[in-house]
Design an enzyme around this catalytic site. Structure first.
Site, PDB file in Angstrom:
ATOM      1  N   TYR A 150      26.294  39.232  22.426  1.00  0.00           N
ATOM      2  CA  TYR A 150      26.430  40.445  21.517  1.00  0.00           C
ATOM      3  C   TYR A 150      28.122  40.472  21.137  1.00  0.00           C
ATOM      4  O   TYR A 150      28.463  40.958  20.045  1.00  0.00           O
ATOM      5  CB  TYR A 150      26.121  41.623  22.412  1.00  0.00           C
ATOM      6  CG  TYR A 150      26.456  43.032  21.629  1.00  0.00           C
ATOM      7  CD1 TYR A 150      25.680  43.256  20.481  1.00  0.00           C
ATOM      8  CD2 TYR A 150      27.488  43.833  22.016  1.00  0.00           C
ATOM      9  CE1 TYR A 150      26.105  44.629  19.982  1.00  0.00           C
ATOM     10  CE2 TYR A 150      28.083  44.959  21.407  1.00  0.00           C
ATOM     11  CZ  TYR A 150      27.077  45.468  20.211  1.00  0.00           C
ATOM     12  OH  TYR A 150      27.238  46.673  19.737  1.00  0.00           O
ATOM     13  N   SER A 174      32.233  47.537  16.484  1.00  0.00           N
ATOM     14  CA  SER A 174      31.977  48.148  17.655  1.00  0.00           C
ATOM     15  C   SER A 174      33.286  47.850  18.556  1.00  0.00           C
ATOM     16  O   SER A 174      34.012  47.032  18.281  1.00  0.00           O
ATOM     17  CB  SER A 174      30.623  47.385  18.507  1.00  0.00           C
ATOM     18  OG  SER A 174      30.797  47.608  20.021  1.00  0.00           O
TER      19      SER A 174
END
Length: 182
Positions: A100, A87
């Site tokens: 996260y 990501s």
């Protein structure tokens, strides 16, 4: 198309899944694409560390377990390509990214180590770092579809990377929305 529902954040399910995959024949391409996002600041997360443990299990350990289980076959073949969907949170901390972001940073580190270990053994390793991609994870967000990357664009970029000659590897594939991060 062969399917097997599994929670890859659970080591037992990851093993059951990789056994199933191996029963189908040799693996040429592995795409680690398990992930989950829980927004929030680290200071607001449960004090018992449960949110970090959950994010590590789903976003990091799933890729670790699946890769380690399938890696012996790839090594025996002396060829293959491992893609890990990281990501932009792997390289850019976000104010509401919390655990996260930690898990995605670790996932990128795992992928880089894997690349270094496997580069002389005929196995290519690519970290894919997409920004906001129009998937179900963004349902309910009040932004136009044009503000997101299309999932088909990410898939096409992965396929193009895979299609390169064995002498070339894209180590990191960074894809962001044209107008920048959301």
């Amino acid at each position: 198309l062969h399917t097997l529902p599994a929670d890859l954040g659970q080591q037992e399910d990851a093993r059951r899944f990789t056994d199933f995959v191996q029963s189908l024949g040799p693996v040429e391409v592995l795409i680690n694409n398990t992930g989950s996002f829980l927004p929030g600041r680290l200071q607001d997360e449960p004090q018992d560390g449960s949110q970090l443990r959950q994010m590590l299990a789903v976003n990091l350990l799933s890729a670790y377990d699946v890769t380690l289980a399938l890696l012996p076959g790839l090594l025996t073949q002396g060829t293959g390509h491992i893609f890990t969907i990281c990501s932009t949170a792997s390289i850019t901390p976000y104010p509401n990214g919390g655990s996260y972001g930690i898990a995605k940073h670790a996932l990128l580190g795992f992928t880089k180590n894997l690349r270094e270990e496997l580069k002389t053994q005929g196995i290519r390793v690519t970290a894919v770092l997409p920004g906001a991609t129009l998937t179900a994870s963004w349902e309910g967000v009040d932004l136009p579809a044009e503000r997101f990357i299309r999932a088909e664009d990410v898939a096409e970029a992965i396929f193009s990377t895979y299609s390169l000659s064995p002498q070339a590897v894209v180590e990191e594939l960074l894809i962001r929305p044209q107008l920048g991060d959301i």
